[in-house]
Design an enzyme around this catalytic site. Structure first.
Site: not given
Ligand code: IMP
Length: 198
Positions: A9, A71, A150-151, A153, A179
């Site tokens: 990504n 993760d 995103f996600g 938020d 993060r």
């Molecule tokens: P990954 O760690 O990239 O696999 O993310 C896992 C999932 O957690 C993402 O697809 C989002 O749905 C959610 N997520 C992780 N970090 C965030 C964030 O900072 N904001 C909103 N959703 C998050």
């Protein structure tokens, strides 16, 4: 020094570089893993930490470089920690994931939640040299607000603010996010261990 970020990504690599700039980290280059290497780890860990180790190890196998993986996900207290490590796959689209979360919580008064991010740093020999976790606490809103991020938020109200993460600018979020908090601990470790400028 050069660190490969274990993700396909490009947004994640940009975000890590943005946070590094925000905290004035010098002497480290965070780079994406090359597309041609077909990075495709099987994320079958039971925790955020296990999955971050799986990703960092896979990236190291392919590159033989320092690799950093994260993760992350959302853990909601009243849902026994769900969606947790399944955050990305909770439903098919980002909007359906938010809808499912709000519908599962209904009018539950306990809205406590946290974003969690596990990070693992691996050296060129494939050894885990640093593992950490960052958290950002808050509450799940009853309705969506904001257009940034995103996600989840738009439904995550950050503790001690009356803003959702999607109401925050990128810089605001990057100062307090799960993060960013995990990454700051990684930066501290790297600066001390590799004698980088402070
Ligand atoms: P990954 O760690 O990239 O696999 O993310 C896992 C999932 O957690 C993402 O697809 C989002 O749905 C959610 N997520 C992780 N970090 C965030 C964030 O900072 N904001 C909103 N959703 C998050």
């Amino acid at each position: 020094m050069k660190i490969i970020i274990a993700t396909q990504n490009p947004h994640k690599v940009e975000e890590i570089n943005e946070i590094a700039r925000l905290f004035k980290i010098e002497g480290v280059e965070f780079l994406p893993i090359e597309k041609s290497l077909n990075f495709n780890p099987i994320e079958n860990g039971k925790t955020f930490e296990e999955n971050s180790i799986i990703k960092a190890k896979e990236a190291n196998k392919l590159t033989k470089e320092y690799t950093l993986a994260d993760d992350s996900g959302l853990c909601v207290e009243a849902l026994d920690g769900a969606p947790g490590i399944h955050s990305a796959r909770y439903a098919d689209t980002p909007q359906e994931r938010i809808d499912k979360l709000l519908s599962n919580l209904k009018n539950n008064q306990n809205r406590k939640a946290k974003f969690v991010c596990a990070m693992t740093l691996i050296n060129p020999k494939g050894e885990v040299i640093f593992k950490t976790q960052g958290e950002c606490k808050g509450e799940i809103a009853y309705t969506q607000s904001g257009t940034h991020g995103f996600g989840y938020d738009p439904v995550f109200i950050v503790e001690n603010t009356n803003k959702t993460m999607a109401d925050m600018t990128e810089d605001e979020k990057n100062k307090i996010s799960h993060r960013s908090r995990a990454l700051q601990k990684v930066f501290d470790y790297i600066q001390k261990e590799f004698n980088l400028p402070m």
